[in-house]
Design a protein around this motif. Structure first.
Motif, PDB file in Angstrom:
ATOM      1  N   LYS A 252      19.271  52.774  28.621  1.00 12.04           N
ATOM      2  CA  LYS A 252      18.446  51.718  28.640  1.00 12.04           C
ATOM      3  C   LYS A 252      17.235  51.924  28.403  1.00 12.04           C
ATOM      4  O   LYS A 252      16.213  53.043  28.568  1.00 12.04           O
ATOM      5  N   VAL A 253      16.926  51.632  27.548  1.00 13.37           N
ATOM      6  CA  VAL A 253      15.642  52.122  26.170  1.00 13.37           C
ATOM      7  C   VAL A 253      13.932  50.613  27.081  1.00 13.37           C
ATOM      8  O   VAL A 253      14.489  49.998  27.534  1.00 13.37           O
ATOM      9  N   PHE A 254      12.977  51.380  27.267  1.00 14.88           N
ATOM     10  CA  PHE A 254      12.080  50.779  27.601  1.00 14.88           C
ATOM     11  C   PHE A 254      10.751  50.262  26.694  1.00 14.88           C
ATOM     12  O   PHE A 254      10.548  51.789  25.915  1.00 14.88           O
ATOM     13  N   MET A 255      10.354  49.967  26.199  1.00 21.50           N
ATOM     14  CA  MET A 255       9.522  49.933  24.924  1.00 21.50           C
ATOM     15  C   MET A 255       7.966  50.770  25.481  1.00 21.50           C
ATOM     16  O   MET A 255       7.876  50.905  26.269  1.00 21.50           O
ATOM     17  N   GLU A 256       7.532  51.538  24.210  1.00 19.08           N
ATOM     18  CA  GLU A 256       6.762  52.553  24.987  1.00 19.08           C
ATOM     19  C   GLU A 256       5.247  51.837  25.743  1.00 19.08           C
ATOM     20  O   GLU A 256       4.680  51.176  24.881  1.00 19.08           O
TER      21      GLU A 256
ATOM     22  N   ARG B  78      18.973  45.842  37.271  1.00 15.90           N
ATOM     23  CA  ARG B  78      18.073  45.445  38.504  1.00 15.90           C
ATOM     24  C   ARG B  78      17.086  46.442  38.137  1.00 15.90           C
ATOM     25  O   ARG B  78      16.112  46.812  38.294  1.00 15.90           O
ATOM     26  N   MET B  79      17.309  47.626  37.352  1.00 18.56           N
ATOM     27  CA  MET B  79      15.821  48.569  36.905  1.00 18.56           C
ATOM     28  C   MET B  79      15.187  47.341  35.857  1.00 18.56           C
ATOM     29  O   MET B  79      13.709  47.355  35.817  1.00 18.56           O
ATOM     30  N   ALA B  80      15.402  47.029  35.259  1.00 17.61           N
ATOM     31  CA  ALA B  80      15.165  45.720  34.701  1.00 17.61           C
ATOM     32  C   ALA B  80      13.786  45.411  35.263  1.00 17.61           C
ATOM     33  O   ALA B  80      12.650  45.005  35.831  1.00 17.61           O
ATOM     34  N   GLY B  81      14.069  44.884  36.792  1.00 19.90           N
ATOM     35  CA  GLY B  81      13.530  43.954  37.016  1.00 19.90           C
ATOM     36  C   GLY B  81      12.975  44.313  38.576  1.00 19.90           C
ATOM     37  O   GLY B  81      11.582  43.965  38.497  1.00 19.90           O
ATOM     38  N   TRP B  82      12.548  45.925  38.645  1.00 19.24           N
ATOM     39  CA  TRP B  82      12.508  46.811  39.342  1.00 19.24           C
ATOM     40  C   TRP B  82      11.186  47.106  38.142  1.00 19.24           C
ATOM     41  O   TRP B  82       9.662  47.118  39.181  1.00 19.24           O
ATOM     42  N   TYR B  83      10.881  47.308  37.129  1.00 20.10           N
ATOM     43  CA  TYR B  83       9.925  48.248  36.182  1.00 20.10           C
ATOM     44  C   TYR B  83       9.053  46.711  36.145  1.00 20.10           C
ATOM     45  O   TYR B  83       7.801  46.871  35.934  1.00 20.10           O
ATOM     46  N   ARG B  84       9.810  45.219  36.438  1.00 23.52           N
ATOM     47  CA  ARG B  84       9.059  44.141  36.165  1.00 23.52           C
ATOM     48  C   ARG B  84       8.487  44.083  37.648  1.00 23.52           C
ATOM     49  O   ARG B  84       6.447  43.272  36.704  1.00 23.52           O
ATOM     50  N   ASN B  85       8.489  44.636  38.636  1.00 21.51           N
ATOM     51  CA  ASN B  85       7.269  44.445  39.407  1.00 21.51           C
ATOM     52  C   ASN B  85       5.962  44.809  39.160  1.00 21.51           C
ATOM     53  O   ASN B  85       5.053  44.689  39.635  1.00 21.51           O
ATOM     54  N   TYR B  86       5.741  46.321  38.487  1.00 20.37           N
ATOM     55  CA  TYR B  86       4.780  46.931  38.337  1.00 20.37           C
ATOM     56  C   TYR B  86       4.152  46.315  36.977  1.00 20.37           C
ATOM     57  O   TYR B  86       3.122  46.965  36.773  1.00 20.37           O
ATOM     58  N   ARG B  87       4.604  45.347  36.900  1.00 20.68           N
ATOM     59  CA  ARG B  87       4.132  44.652  35.256  1.00 20.68           C
ATOM     60  C   ARG B  87       4.018  46.121  33.832  1.00 20.68           C
ATOM     61  O   ARG B  87       3.293  46.337  33.647  1.00 20.68           O
ATOM     62  N   GLY B  88       5.330  46.291  34.139  1.00 18.52           N
ATOM     63  CA  GLY B  88       5.571  47.674  32.999  1.00 18.52           C
ATOM     64  C   GLY B  88       4.495  49.306  33.755  1.00 18.52           C
ATOM     65  O   GLY B  88       4.255  48.985  34.852  1.00 18.52           O
ATOM     66  N   VAL B  89       5.061  50.166  33.422  1.00 17.33           N
ATOM     67  CA  VAL B  89       5.053  51.563  34.339  1.00 17.33           C
ATOM     68  C   VAL B  89       4.672  52.592  32.304  1.00 17.33           C
ATOM     69  O   VAL B  89       5.751  52.158  31.408  1.00 17.33           O
ATOM     70  N   SER B  90       3.961  52.860  32.511  1.00 13.29           N
ATOM     71  CA  SER B  90       2.986  53.546  31.197  1.00 13.29           C
ATOM     72  C   SER B  90       4.798  54.908  31.127  1.00 13.29           C
ATOM     73  O   SER B  90       5.239  55.246  32.125  1.00 13.29           O
ATOM     74  N   THR B  91       4.815  54.768  29.961  1.00 12.60           N
ATOM     75  CA  THR B  91       5.786  55.903  29.570  1.00 12.60           C
ATOM     76  C   THR B  91       5.822  57.403  29.594  1.00 12.60           C
ATOM     77  O   THR B  91       6.953  57.860  30.217  1.00 12.60           O
TER      78      THR B  91
ATOM     79  N   TYR C 146      15.859  50.701  18.950  1.00 10.70           N
ATOM     80  CA  TYR C 146      15.849  52.494  19.465  1.00 10.70           C
ATOM     81  C   TYR C 146      14.908  52.997  18.407  1.00 10.70           C
ATOM     82  O   TYR C 146      15.679  54.753  17.357  1.00 10.70           O
ATOM     83  N   SER C 147      13.953  52.571  18.248  1.00  7.56           N
ATOM     84  CA  SER C 147      12.653  52.805  17.293  1.00  7.56           C
ATOM     85  C   SER C 147      12.089  53.908  17.989  1.00  7.56           C
ATOM     86  O   SER C 147      12.276  54.053  19.420  1.00  7.56           O
ATOM     87  N   HIS C 148      11.326  54.544  17.471  1.00 10.02           N
ATOM     88  CA  HIS C 148      10.764  55.451  18.372  1.00 10.02           C
ATOM     89  C   HIS C 148       9.507  55.665  19.175  1.00 10.02           C
ATOM     90  O   HIS C 148       8.194  55.807  19.667  1.00 10.02           O
ATOM     91  N   GLN C 149       9.426  54.088  19.167  1.00 10.18           N
ATOM     92  CA  GLN C 149       8.836  52.977  19.911  1.00 10.18           C
ATOM     93  C   GLN C 149       9.081  53.113  21.223  1.00 10.18           C
ATOM     94  O   GLN C 149       8.672  51.889  22.186  1.00 10.18           O
ATOM     95  N   PHE C 150      10.862  53.050  21.583  1.00 15.84           N
ATOM     96  CA  PHE C 150      10.910  53.054  22.658  1.00 15.84           C
ATOM     97  C   PHE C 150      11.665  54.120  23.327  1.00 15.84           C
ATOM     98  O   PHE C 150      11.215  55.447  22.745  1.00 15.84           O
ATOM     99  N   VAL C 151      11.332  53.970  24.440  1.00 20.03           N
ATOM    100  CA  VAL C 151      12.130  55.803  25.108  1.00 20.03           C
ATOM    101  C   VAL C 151      13.206  54.898  26.156  1.00 20.03           C
ATOM    102  O   VAL C 151      13.242  54.358  26.892  1.00 20.03           O
ATOM    103  N   SER C 152      14.217  56.059  26.056  1.00 17.29           N
ATOM    104  CA  SER C 152      15.668  55.870  26.260  1.00 17.29           C
ATOM    105  C   SER C 152      15.565  56.392  27.574  1.00 17.29           C
ATOM    106  O   SER C 152      15.827  58.170  28.219  1.00 17.29           O
ATOM    107  N   LEU C 153      16.321  56.150  28.082  1.00 15.54           N
ATOM    108  CA  LEU C 153      16.565  56.482  30.043  1.00 15.54           C
ATOM    109  C   LEU C 153      18.210  56.803  30.058  1.00 15.54           C
ATOM    110  O   LEU C 153      18.852  55.156  30.193  1.00 15.54           O
ATOM    111  N   ILE C 154      18.403  57.715  30.065  1.00 13.48           N
ATOM    112  CA  ILE C 154      19.745  57.812  30.129  1.00 13.48           C
ATOM    113  C   ILE C 154      20.859  57.885  31.384  1.00 13.48           C
ATOM    114  O   ILE C 154      20.086  58.218  32.628  1.00 13.48           O
ATOM    115  N   CYS C 155      21.687  56.616  31.838  1.00 17.38           N
ATOM    116  CA  CYS C 155      21.638  56.457  32.994  1.00 17.38           C
ATOM    117  C   CYS C 155      23.205  57.151  33.649  1.00 17.38           C
ATOM    118  O   CYS C 155      23.842  56.410  32.258  1.00 17.38           O
ATOM    119  N   GLY C 156      23.609  57.564  34.459  1.00 17.84           N
ATOM    120  CA  GLY C 156      25.006  58.287  34.940  1.00 17.84           C
ATOM    121  C   GLY C 156      25.312  57.025  36.187  1.00 17.84           C
ATOM    122  O   GLY C 156      24.800  57.817  37.103  1.00 17.84           O
TER     123      GLY C 156
END
Length: 372
Positions: A160-164, A276-289, A188-198
Motif C-alpha cells: 500500500k503506497v502513501f504519499m510522502e 481500511r488502512m486508508a480510512g484509518w490514516y484519513r482520521n489522522y489527517r495524514g501521518v508523517s512518513t 511508485y516514485s520516491h515521493q511515495f512510501v510503500s507499506l508491504i502488507c502480509g
C-alpha cells in the motif's frame, strides 16, 4: 444488602448498597460490576512487574530490598548485587512518566478510538506535548508486539503506497505542493512510501515499510522474516517477492489481473486491508512518513482486536506490554524505530534538538505539537 466481587483470590471493595441496587436494572448492575473487575485487573497488571532480573546489573533473581520512593512517588528497589536503585516499573510503559496507570489506560483507550492529541490531552488533563510523547511511547511498545508477528497460514502479499508527508516539519529545501495535486513520477516514485502488507487469511496481518518507491529485494527479504517456511502465498506482479518466497520454499501464485480471481485465488483480503488502512490514516489527517511504521503497528493492533470490547483490548495490551522491558526516552521519539525518510532525515536531528531543548525556553514550535 451489599454487593461485592471476588477477583484474584481477594475480595473487591463493596460498591453497591441495597437501595442503589433496587433502583437499577440487572444489566446496569452487571455493567458496573464488570467495570470494577476490569479496573481491578488493570491494577493487578500494573503491580505485576518483572523483578526476576536486575535492570542495572542483569543479575538473575537478585536479592532486592525497598529503596525509598522516587520524586514522582514510585516505589524504588535496591539490588544487593550491585547496590543500585531502580523504580518498580523500570523499562515499562510508565517509566519516566508522571502519569498513573489509570490515566494511561484512558489514554490508550482514546488512542484506539482515533482520538486526536487535543482530545487525549484534555481527557487526562495534560499538555498536548505530553500527550504527543505518551502516544509515541505507547506506539513504540506496540511496535515491539507487532514485530513478534509470524505469519504461518496462507498469506496474501501486496503493498500500500502513501504519499510522502513531512507533517510537523518545515523543510526549506522542499517545495510546497497543493492539496490533491498528484506526485510526479506515478504511484511508485520516491515521493511515495510503500507499506508491504502480509494479510493472513486466518490470523491477522503484518505491515511494515522499508523504503520509498518500489519495494526492493532487500525489503522483501526483511519482510520474509515474518513469514514461516512452506506457507502458500498469493502475490501481484512485483518482481521482488518470488525470489524471497523461493528461498523460504513457499509455493506462490502470481495474480496480475482481477480476471484471474476466483473463490480461492485472489487478493481480496489484502485489498480490503488496504481500504481500511486508508480510512484509518484519513482520521489522522495524514501521518508523517518518519512515523509510518509506528502507526502501522497501531493499525495492526486495532485490526487484531477488531470486534472486541474496548476496555478488554486495553487490559490485554497493558498485560502484554508489561511482559516486555523496553527503554524509550523523549529523545528517542525522532530517533528510535522511525522510518528513515530520505528527504526529511537530514533535518531531523535539528528539529529533535529544538523540540527537547528549545532556545526560547518553550516546549517547542507549535508545529511540533501536531506531528503524528
Amino acid at each position: 444488602m451489599v454487593y461485592s466481587h471476588v477477583i484474584g483470590g481477594s475480595l473487591s471493595m463493596d460498591f453497591m448498597t441495597e437501595n442503589i441496587a433496587a433502583s437499577l436494572y440487572p444489566y446496569q448492575i452487571e455493567n458496573i460490576e464488570r467495570q470494577i473487575i476490569d479496573y481491578q485487573s488493570l491494577n493487578l497488571a500494573e503491580k505485576k512487574t518483572n523483578l526476576d532480573m536486575c535492570p542495572k546489573c542483569g543479575a538473575i533473581h537478585p536479592r532486592l530490598i525497598r529503596g525509598g520512593k522516587s520524586h514522582s512517588g514510585k516505589q524504588m528497589y535496591r539490588c544487593k548485587e550491585c547496590d543500585k536503585r531502580f523504580t518498580y516499573d523500570n523499562g515499562h510503559l510508565t517509566w519516566h512518566s508522571h502519569q498513573p496507570y489509570d490515566k494511561w489506560s484512558m489514554f490508550i483507550k482514546s488512542t484506539l478510538e482515533h482520538g486526536s492529541l487535543l482530545t487525549n490531552s484534555a481527557l487526562i488533563n495534560v499538555s498536548p506535548s505530553t500527550a504527543f510523547r505518551m502516544r509515541h511511547t505507547f506506539l513504540s511498545f506496540l511496535s515491539i508486539l507487532t514485530e513478534e508477528k509470524k505469519i504461518d497460514k496462507a498469506v496474501e502479499i501486496d503493498e500500500k503506497v502513501f504519499m510522502e508527508s513531512h507533517k510537523g516539519y518545515h523543510l526549506s529545501s522542499i517545495k510546497g505542493r497543493k492539496r490533491q495535486k498528484p506526485a510526479a513520477g506515478g504511484a511508485y516514485s520516491h515521493q511515495f512510501v510503500s507499506l508491504i502488507c502480509g494479510a493472513d487469511r486466518e490470523n491477522g496481518s503484518y505491515i511494515h515499510a522499508y523504503s520509498m518507491g518500489h519495494p526492493t529485494l532487500k525489503d522483501a527479504t526483511l519482510f520474509g522474516k515474518h513469514i514461516s517456511d512452506n506457507v502458500f502465498a498469493w502475490i501481484d506482479g512485483q518482481t521482488c517477492y518470488p525470489k524471497m518466497l523461493g528461498e523460504k520454499h513457499c509455493p506462490f501464485k502470481i495474480l496480475t489481473d482481477h480476471k484471474e480471481y476466483d473463490s480461492e485465488n485472489h487478493l481480496n483480503t489484502v485489498n480490503s486491508l488496504h481500504s481500511r488502512m486508508a480510512g484509518w490514516y484519513r482520521n489522522y489527517r495524514g501521518v508523517s512518513t518518519v512515523y509510518v511504521n509506528r502507526y502501522a503497528a497501531l493499525f495492526s493492533t486495532w485490526q487484531k482486536y477488531a470486534g472486541c470490547d474496548l476496555q478488554e483490548i486495553v487490559l490485554k495490551l497493558i498485560q502484554k506490554i508489561s511482559e516486555h522491558i523496553h527503554y524509550f526516552f523523549v529523545r528517542d521519539i525522532r530517533d528510535k524505530g522511525i522510518f528513515e525518510d530520505p528527504t526529511a532525515i537530514y533535518e531531523r536531528e535539528r528539529m529533535a534538538d529544538h523540540f527537547i531543548n528549545p532556545s526560547d525556553g518553550s516546549i517547542g514550535d507549535s508545529t511540533e505539537y501536531w506531528t503524528f
